[in-house]
Motif scaffolding. Structure first.
Motif, PDB file in Angstrom:
ATOM      1  N   VAL A 124       8.105   1.423   7.546  1.00 33.37           N
ATOM      2  CA  VAL A 124       7.551   1.912   6.281  1.00 33.37           C
ATOM      3  C   VAL A 124       8.698   2.373   5.389  1.00 33.37           C
ATOM      4  N   THR A 165       0.016   6.761   7.968  1.00 31.28           N
ATOM      5  CA  THR A 165       0.704   5.614   7.377  1.00 31.28           C
ATOM      6  C   THR A 165       0.975   4.559   8.440  1.00 31.28           C
ATOM      7  N   ALA A 218      -0.608   0.881   8.969  1.00 35.62           N
ATOM      8  CA  ALA A 218       0.299  -0.272   8.925  1.00 35.62           C
ATOM      9  C   ALA A 218       0.001  -1.258  10.053  1.00 35.62           C
ATOM     10  N   TYR A 235       0.839  -1.201   0.000  1.00 34.91           N
ATOM     11  CA  TYR A 235       0.000   0.000   0.000  1.00 34.91           C
ATOM     12  C   TYR A 235       0.871   1.245   0.000  1.00 34.91           C
ATOM     13  N   TRP A 287       3.880  -1.214   3.653  1.00 36.94           N
ATOM     14  CA  TRP A 287       3.557   0.192   3.418  1.00 36.94           C
ATOM     15  C   TRP A 287       4.713   1.026   2.890  1.00 36.94           C
ATOM     16  N   ASP A 310       0.904   5.579   0.759  1.00 36.35           N
ATOM     17  CA  ASP A 310       0.306   6.799   1.302  1.00 36.35           C
ATOM     18  C   ASP A 310       0.932   7.984   0.567  1.00 36.35           C
TER      19      ASP A 310
END
Length: 265
Positions: A78, A48, A52, A37, A58, A39
């Motif tokens: 991330v 974010t 997560a 994914y 992420w 952001d």
């Protein structure tokens, strides 16, 4: 996003992921543990990291190096990156969902951004959290800071323009979910004080809100805060808040789908 270099220093003093908003975003994204994914316009990474926790792999991008540096200091879980939303540094069709919260008004044009998001989506949802000019015109803040709210509303894309840009970017369908401010909202963005007007008297709160930090003049802030404080003391603020109540939500979740035609694969 040079504007946020200016307000980024104290941003996390008052801006944090609201659990209810994060939970709604997770539901709209339909997060799966083994999927990736993105952001877009992630700021300091508050949402974010909150998303997560719901699963997934992420990535977060923002134009502001200061914001990304702050995000990196919070977590290396991330993959953070300084990048332009109009030129995402990713291969085609690698994400199962894309998130963008309270950021689309900073983009010069929506269609190029949405086209890039469509490109990197393999199929799934783009979830936006934003406010429209029509919603913002209903904020009771207009009674105290009219010029700033007008300027802020003017820079917000209308729902019609959001729909048009999503359509131009080839998204298949768009779903709209109104969101109304709760009394215990934890992320102190523009209308977070809908039921707690006293927070706008706090300079730290105002400094984390771009409308006050970037669009309002010092004179308007001083005069508006003086009138607001007086109305809080007399109780008149209750009438002001009630006068601006509406049934159309204070913000919106916009969920756009990229549906992959498996027959062509």
């Amino acid at each position: 996003m040079a504007v946020y270099e200016q307000i980024g220093k104290g941003y996390d003093l008052t801006r944090r992921a609201d659990p209810d908003i994060a939970a709604r975003l997770a539901v709209h994204l339909q997060i799966k543990s083994n999927s990736s994914y993105l952001d877009v316009g992630c700021g300091t990474g508050n949402y974010t990291l909150a998303l997560a926790k719901h699963g997934g792999i992420w990535h977060g991008i923002d134009q502001s190096k200061q914001m990304i540096d702050a995000a990196k200091n919070k977590s290396n879980f991330v993959a953070w990156q300084v990048a332009e939303a109009e030129a995402l540094p990713y291969a085609d069709e690698i994400f199962s969902g894309v998130l963008c919260t309270l950021a689309i008004h900073h983009f010069a044009a929506l269609t190029p951004v949405f086209q890039e998001i469509y490109r990197v989506l393999m199929g799934g949802h783009l979830v936006l959290f934003t406010a429209t000019p029509e919603q913002m015109s209903q904020y009771w803040l207009v009674e105290y800071f009219p010029e700033a709210i007008y300027k802020s509303a003017e820079q917000m894309p209308s729902l019609e323009n959001i729909r048009l840009a999503l359509n131009e970017a080839a998204f298949n369908s768009v779903d709209i979910k109104p969101y109304s401010i709760s009394e215990n909202l934890q992320d102190l963005f523009l209308y977070s004080g809908k039921y707690r007007p006293e927070i706008y008297l706090d300079e730290n709160v105002r400094s984390g809100i771009s409308t006050f930090a970037l669009l309002a003049s010092a004179d308007e802030i001083a005069a508006g805060c003086q009138r607001l404080a007086a109305d809080i003391n007399t109780g008149r603020i209750t009438d002001i808040v009630n006068k601006h109540e509406n049934n159309h939500g204070d913000y919106l979740f916009v969920i756009a789908d990229k549906v992959v035609n498996k027959a062509n694969i």
